[in-house]
Design an enzyme around this catalytic site. Structure first.
Site, PDB file in Angstrom:
ATOM      1  N   HIS A  97      -9.525   1.022   5.016  1.00  0.00           N
ATOM      2  CA  HIS A  97      -8.227   1.253   5.667  1.00  0.00           C
ATOM      3  C   HIS A  97      -8.416   2.191   6.864  1.00  0.00           C
ATOM      4  O   HIS A  97      -9.217   3.133   6.807  1.00  0.00           O
ATOM      5  CB  HIS A  97      -7.230   1.850   4.667  1.00  0.00           C
ATOM      6  CG  HIS A  97      -5.838   1.805   5.191  1.00  0.00           C
ATOM      7  ND1 HIS A  97      -5.365   2.722   6.098  1.00  0.00           N
ATOM      8  CD2 HIS A  97      -4.833   0.922   4.987  1.00  0.00           C
ATOM      9  CE1 HIS A  97      -4.114   2.409   6.420  1.00  0.00           C
ATOM     10  NE2 HIS A  97      -3.764   1.322   5.761  1.00  0.00           N
TER      11      HIS A  97
ATOM     12  N   GLY B 193       2.758   2.234  10.776  1.00  0.00           N
ATOM     13  CA  GLY B 193       3.688   3.349  10.656  1.00  0.00           C
ATOM     14  C   GLY B 193       4.423   3.675  11.942  1.00  0.00           C
ATOM     15  O   GLY B 193       5.076   4.719  12.039  1.00  0.00           O
TER      16      GLY B 193
ATOM     17  N   SER C 290       3.726  -2.245  10.147  1.00  0.00           N
ATOM     18  CA  SER C 290       5.187  -2.265  10.318  1.00  0.00           C
ATOM     19  C   SER C 290       5.836  -3.588   9.884  1.00  0.00           C
ATOM     20  O   SER C 290       6.805  -4.024  10.498  1.00  0.00           O
ATOM     21  CB  SER C 290       5.562  -1.899  11.751  1.00  0.00           C
ATOM     22  OG  SER C 290       5.125  -0.580  12.046  1.00  0.00           O
TER      23      SER C 290
ATOM     24  N   ASN D 178       0.871  -1.179   0.000  1.00  0.00           N
ATOM     25  CA  ASN D 178       0.000   0.000   0.000  1.00  0.00           C
ATOM     26  C   ASN D 178       0.904   1.224   0.000  1.00  0.00           C
ATOM     27  O   ASN D 178       1.493   1.561   1.024  1.00  0.00           O
ATOM     28  CB  ASN D 178      -0.904  -0.030   1.241  1.00  0.00           C
ATOM     29  CG  ASN D 178      -1.791   1.201   1.334  1.00  0.00           C
ATOM     30  OD1 ASN D 178      -1.823   2.025   0.415  1.00  0.00           O
ATOM     31  ND2 ASN D 178      -2.496   1.331   2.444  1.00  0.00           N
ATOM     32  N   TRP D 179       0.988   1.843  -1.156  1.00  0.00           N
ATOM     33  CA  TRP D 179       1.912   2.987  -1.289  1.00  0.00           C
ATOM     34  C   TRP D 179       1.358   4.256  -0.649  1.00  0.00           C
ATOM     35  O   TRP D 179       2.056   5.244  -0.528  1.00  0.00           O
ATOM     36  CB  TRP D 179       2.200   3.267  -2.775  1.00  0.00           C
ATOM     37  CG  TRP D 179       2.972   2.187  -3.475  1.00  0.00           C
ATOM     38  CD1 TRP D 179       3.358   0.975  -2.974  1.00  0.00           C
ATOM     39  CD2 TRP D 179       3.463   2.227  -4.828  1.00  0.00           C
ATOM     40  NE1 TRP D 179       4.049   0.259  -3.921  1.00  0.00           N
ATOM     41  CE2 TRP D 179       4.123   1.008  -5.067  1.00  0.00           C
ATOM     42  CE3 TRP D 179       3.394   3.178  -5.857  1.00  0.00           C
ATOM     43  CZ2 TRP D 179       4.718   0.719  -6.309  1.00  0.00           C
ATOM     44  CZ3 TRP D 179       3.986   2.883  -7.072  1.00  0.00           C
ATOM     45  CH2 TRP D 179       4.645   1.667  -7.298  1.00  0.00           C
ATOM     46  N   LYS D 180       0.069   4.242  -0.300  1.00  0.00           N
ATOM     47  CA  LYS D 180      -0.588   5.421   0.283  1.00  0.00           C
ATOM     48  C   LYS D 180      -0.377   6.623  -0.644  1.00  0.00           C
ATOM     49  O   LYS D 180      -0.386   6.449  -1.869  1.00  0.00           O
ATOM     50  CB  LYS D 180      -0.098   5.640   1.714  1.00  0.00           C
ATOM     51  CG  LYS D 180      -0.236   4.349   2.547  1.00  0.00           C
ATOM     52  CD  LYS D 180      -0.024   4.520   4.022  1.00  0.00           C
ATOM     53  CE  LYS D 180      -0.216   3.165   4.706  1.00  0.00           C
ATOM     54  NZ  LYS D 180      -0.062   3.223   6.152  1.00  0.00           N
TER      55      LYS D 180
ATOM     56  N   GLU E  67      -6.736   4.564   7.958  1.00  0.00           N
ATOM     57  CA  GLU E  67      -6.498   5.994   7.710  1.00  0.00           C
ATOM     58  C   GLU E  67      -7.742   6.651   7.114  1.00  0.00           C
ATOM     59  O   GLU E  67      -8.022   7.816   7.390  1.00  0.00           O
ATOM     60  CB  GLU E  67      -5.261   6.170   6.809  1.00  0.00           C
ATOM     61  CG  GLU E  67      -3.986   5.892   7.607  1.00  0.00           C
ATOM     62  CD  GLU E  67      -2.822   5.352   6.799  1.00  0.00           C
ATOM     63  OE1 GLU E  67      -2.846   5.416   5.562  1.00  0.00           O
ATOM     64  OE2 GLU E  67      -1.872   4.840   7.431  1.00  0.00           O
TER      65      GLU E  67
ATOM     66  N   GLY F 247       2.944  -1.151   4.213  1.00  0.00           N
ATOM     67  CA  GLY F 247       2.983   0.274   3.903  1.00  0.00           C
ATOM     68  C   GLY F 247       4.401   0.724   3.580  1.00  0.00           C
ATOM     69  O   GLY F 247       4.919   0.483   2.490  1.00  0.00           O
ATOM     70  N   GLY F 248       5.057   1.334   4.555  1.00  0.00           N
ATOM     71  CA  GLY F 248       6.375   1.937   4.355  1.00  0.00           C
ATOM     72  C   GLY F 248       7.376   1.060   3.617  1.00  0.00           C
ATOM     73  O   GLY F 248       8.047   1.522   2.671  1.00  0.00           O
TER      74      GLY F 248
ATOM     75  N   GLU G 141      -5.115  -5.065  10.435  1.00  0.00           N
ATOM     76  CA  GLU G 141      -4.072  -4.058  10.645  1.00  0.00           C
ATOM     77  C   GLU G 141      -4.324  -3.345  11.968  1.00  0.00           C
ATOM     78  O   GLU G 141      -5.119  -2.394  12.015  1.00  0.00           O
ATOM     79  CB  GLU G 141      -4.094  -3.029   9.508  1.00  0.00           C
ATOM     80  CG  GLU G 141      -3.850  -3.598   8.139  1.00  0.00           C
ATOM     81  CD  GLU G 141      -3.325  -2.535   7.186  1.00  0.00           C
ATOM     82  OE1 GLU G 141      -2.221  -2.715   6.673  1.00  0.00           O
ATOM     83  OE2 GLU G 141      -3.996  -1.515   6.977  1.00  0.00           O
TER      84      GLU G 141
HETATM   85  P1  13P Z   1       3.176   0.350   7.607  1.00  0.00           P
HETATM   86  O1  13P Z   1       3.669  -0.939   6.993  1.00  0.00           O
HETATM   87  O2  13P Z   1       3.903   1.551   7.128  1.00  0.00           O
HETATM   88  O3  13P Z   1       3.077   0.240   9.081  1.00  0.00           O
HETATM   89  O4  13P Z   1       1.660   0.547   7.064  1.00  0.00           O
HETATM   90  C1  13P Z   1       0.783  -0.511   7.142  1.00  0.00           C
HETATM   91  C2  13P Z   1      -0.438  -0.155   6.377  1.00  0.00           C
HETATM   92  O5  13P Z   1      -1.177   0.740   6.753  1.00  0.00           O
HETATM   93  C3  13P Z   1      -0.708  -0.897   5.140  1.00  0.00           C
HETATM   94  O6  13P Z   1      -1.989  -0.643   4.672  1.00  0.00           O
END
Ligand code: 13P
Length: 251
Positions: free
Chosen positions: A96, A174, A214, A10-12, A98, A235-236, A168
């Site tokens: 998600h 994050g 993470s 997930n590149w956000k 967020e 994510g990251g 998640e």
């Molecule tokens: P991180 O891997 O950066 O913690 O993010 C997880 C995420 O929100 C994937 O959708």
């Protein structure tokens, strides 16, 4: 059908289009375990240019990070599930944390988005997970159960094959703090049991449940080898091709 092992990035809201194309090509050309399905959830603006660069034979699939619950209309700035389907984007992330947090997306709205996505032939990666307060009060399993009951469980059993679940925990997103493999396994097993109770054993056995929060090359293996963990939503670390390839190959 056995359940699939999936690693989704997930590149956000990260990368410009050139960076995104480069990253997708690095993943496409990297050494990858062919058993692992790879999904890239890229920004909307990147879907079409990246789709042109990814070969169907690469096994890499694209996802949108959200869609609206209507097919068309006066919804400025929104993204239509019908258009995603006509672009041949196979997946969409719904729910998600967020978006729940910054866009006030309720379980009820998410139920409607899931239906809209499925009606348009999209597969859904449905996210759930609790905050730190809820984890500390030991209410995490009940909280996730309510998230599922009020949104995902409106789906009928014939379309459940188009659903992937991503657990998640919000406190692990994050933050660099991952759920321990035992915490992930406990929740994944609880989710699978909820699916079993609602839809029966065959659907519960076949649904892929991903862990997100993470995940990195250094911890993926320990989490993914848990019995009820069928991959990850990353994510990251999905923004770094070598770390992401390591995660893909950690089955
Ligand atoms: P991180 O891997 O950066 O913690 O993010 C997880 C995420 O929100 C994937 O959708």
């Amino acid at each position: 059908m056995a359940r699939r092992f999936i690693v989704a990035g997930n590149w956000k809201m990260n990368t410009n289009i050139e960076e995104g194309i480069l990253l997708a090509e690095q993943i496409q050309h990297g050494q990858r375990n062919p058993e692992t399905e790879v999904i890239l959830a890229v920004p909307y603006t990147h879907l079409f240019p990246i789709k042109k660069k990814i070969k169907a034979s690469s096994g890499i699939r694209l996802a949108a990070q959200n869609c609206h619950d209507r097919n068309a209309g006066a919804f400025t700035g929104e993204i239509s599930p019908t258009v995603l389907n006509t672009m041949k984007i196979p997946y969409v992330i719904i729910g998600h944390s967020e978006r729940r947090m910054y866009n006030n997306e309720s379980n009820e709205l998410l139920a409607s988005k899931i239906q809209a996505a499925l009606n348009n032939g999209l597969k859904v990666i449905f996210c759930c997970g609790e905050s730190l307060d809820i984890r500390r009060s030991n209410e995490h399993v009940n909280f996730v159960k309510q998230q599922l009951e009020e949104s995902l469980f409106t789906v009928d059993s014939t379309t459940m094959k188009h659903i992937v679940i991503a657990y998640e925990p919000v406190w692990a997103i994050g933050t660099g703090e991952t759920a321990s493999p035992q915490q992930a396994q406990e929740m994944h097993a609880a989710i699978r049991k909820m699916i079993h109770n609602k839809y029966g054993k065959r659907i519960a056995d076949n649904i892929s449940i991903l862990y997100g929060g993470s995940v990195k090359g250094s911890n993926a293996k320990d989490i993914f080898c848990q019995e009820d963990v069928d991959g990850g939503l990353v994510g990251g670390a999905s923004l770094d091709s070598s770390d992401f390839l390591k995660i893909i190959n950690s089955l």
